[in-house]
Design an enzyme around this catalytic site. Structure first.
Site, PDB file in Angstrom:
ATOM      1  CD  GLU A 167      -2.901  -1.909   2.088  1.00  0.00           C
ATOM      2  OE1 GLU A 167      -3.074  -0.708   3.391  1.00  0.00           O
ATOM      3  OE2 GLU A 167      -3.241  -2.807   2.158  1.00  0.00           O
ATOM      4  CG  HIS A 299      -4.869   0.425   5.590  1.00  0.00           C
ATOM      5  ND1 HIS A 299      -4.367  -1.287   6.250  1.00  0.00           N
ATOM      6  CD2 HIS A 299      -4.536   1.085   7.136  1.00  0.00           C
ATOM      7  CE1 HIS A 299      -3.869  -1.160   7.020  1.00  0.00           C
ATOM      8  NE2 HIS A 299      -4.518   0.212   7.643  1.00  0.00           N
ATOM      9  CD  GLU A 372      -8.401   0.035   3.637  1.00  0.00           C
ATOM     10  OE1 GLU A 372      -7.567   0.336   2.518  1.00  0.00           O
ATOM     11  OE2 GLU A 372      -8.512  -1.012   4.010  1.00  0.00           O
TER      12      GLU A 372
END
Ligand code: 0X9
Ligand code: CA
Ligand code: CA
Ligand code: CA
Ligand code: ZN
Length: 425
Positions: A167, A299, A372
């Site tokens: 990531e 993330h 995210e």
């Protein structure tokens, strides 16, 4: 929420077809070779399964086999043993990111950028060390505040990135925040007041070993976990975001199997990287009061704003009452409005146990969110979006990042209950 794409883990495991996992025959957990630093090597003359087995039998991890050459991760002893079997062994060049993605920062580039910023802004920024990763890489810890060398009585906020190796865009996010708070100081009044009124902690790289491994040889390896040997050296890697010690392994939200992508480790806090962040957070508990009030754990990917708990589907649980749940949802909703992400409790994605935000909230009372990042679909690059999106996709989280820093003095303002919770007396 079934309509949403769920790219995260499910799609992640199909990546590298050439990957050959070779369990390590005579490995012993006490064997001193596992104390040595591993590196990547390229082995020539690898044609058959028997070649691969001989190489794997030395204990080296075979990462890929292509055109008669195997790329392995091996200790110096293992590499010597492979050479002793008659194979040509060379150190893999560390080429960093594939050329097309050179805009991403590899570990050395990240360190250089942090050093440069610390030098340029000594009054408001310090580069400290969180500790060392399993393979011995320094894990930088950034503090940004006015009077930065003094521990002032100001609400503290933590941003951490890159628990998961592939990531990489989250490291760019952390570097963006460093630039935002330093370059914006005394220019943008909102930044200036946050730098003056908060103590900002940034951990740009929770998983430097995994991150470097993921780009080793100038190719992507679709790697998620850290790189410590597990199960006596048969496999490598603990999922750092399943190794935190609150409800660790409770609820089928992680795997007990060491080869799994979500391996939770043999015990909570088995990963040194996680121990270091835990110890730092605990060190911010002063006179029984946790100084860090809010946190964002970055993330990718899916474009989501997530809050605790991950270990249960229930919106409230012991330690997370209705007011707290509503505060999380209110702030999460505002953050999502600012960046166009989808806000939800983290378990509505899937149950995760041993995640950082559950630990931060349940044991430290930190208002902790997972973001995210981009993209929201595998078609836009999944874990590996083009470097051309970095600028836009990090700046996209400016407001969400500042908003939480602003709330750090009293998150209950988001539900108009500051009188009840923050200013009693
Ligand atoms: O599974 C994870 O750790 C995160 N997704 S990722 O694809 N980046 O691996 C989601 C974590 C969300 N849950 C909690 N934070 N509890
Ligand atoms: Ca680069
Ligand atoms: Ca200060
Ligand atoms: Ca302080
Ligand atoms: Zn992740």
């Amino acid at each position: 929420m079934g309509r949403r794409v769920r790219p995260l883990l499910a799609l992640a495991v199909v990546g590298v077809v050439t990957l050959v996992a070779v369990p390590n025959a005579g490995a012993s957990p006490t064997n001193p070779i596992y104390q040595q630093k591993s590196a990547q090597y390229v082995i020539g003359g690898v044609a058959t399964g028997a070649d691969r087995n001989r190489i794997g039998g030395t204990g080296a991890a075979i990462d890929a086999v292509e055109d008669g050459r195997a790329t392995v991760t091996a200790t110096p002893d293992e590499a010597r043993r492979i050479a002793g079997l008659g194979y040509r062994v060379t150190r893999a060049e560390t080429e960093g990111f594939p050329a097309a993605d050179a805009g991403y920062h590899d570990y050395a580039e990240m360190m250089a950028e942090l050093d440069k910023a610390a030098k340029a802004y000594p009054k408001i920024m310090r580069k400290l060390s969180l500790g060392k990763s399993y393979e011995g890489r320094d894990m930088p810890l950034i503090k940004i505040s006015d009077n930065v060398t003094v521990d002032e009585n100001e609400p503290e906020i933590l941003y951490d990135a890159h628990q998961h190796a592939r990531e990489h865009i989250t490291v760019e996010m952390a570097l963006y925040l460093v630039r935002l708070f330093t370059e914006g100081y005394n220019k943008d009044p909102r930044i200036t007041s946050l730098v003056n009124g908060r103590e900002i902690w940034i951990v740009p790289d929770m998983n430097p070993d995994g991150g470097e491994y993921d780009i080793a040889g100038g190719r992507y390896h679709n790697w998620r976990k850290n790189r410590q040997p597990v199960s006596g050296g048969a496999f490598r890697g603990i999922d750092l975001n399943r190794n935190w010690g609150y409800q660790w392994g409770c609820c089928d939200g992680s795997s007990p199997v060491s080869s799994s992508e979500t391996y939770r480790g043999p015990e909570a806090f088995a990963a040194p990287e996680i121990q270091h962040l835990r110890d730092f957070v605990l060190s911010r508990r002063i006179g029984g009061v946790q100084q860090i009030r809010a946190a964002i754990d970055f993330h990718s990917y899916s474009e989501l704003v997530l809050w605790p708990f991950g270990f249960t589907m229930r919106p409230t649980a012991p330690g997370l009452g209705a007011d707290q749940q509503q505060t999380f949802a209110a702030i999460g909703g505002q953050m999502a409005k600012s960046n166009g992400y989808t806000p939800e409790q983290s378990s509505s994605l899937y149950i995760t146990d041993g995640s950082i935000i559950d630990w931060l909230w349940a044991t430290q009372g930190v208002w902790a969110f997972t973001l995210e990042m981009y993209p929201n679909s595998p078609g836009k690059g999944g874990f590996y979006p083009s470097a051309s999106v970095i600028a836009a996709q990090t700046a996209r989280n400016k407001d969400a990042s500042l908003l939480l820093a602003d709330y750090a003095d009293c998150p209950y303002r988001a539900i108009a209950k500051q009188r009840q919770y923050c200013y009693r007396g």
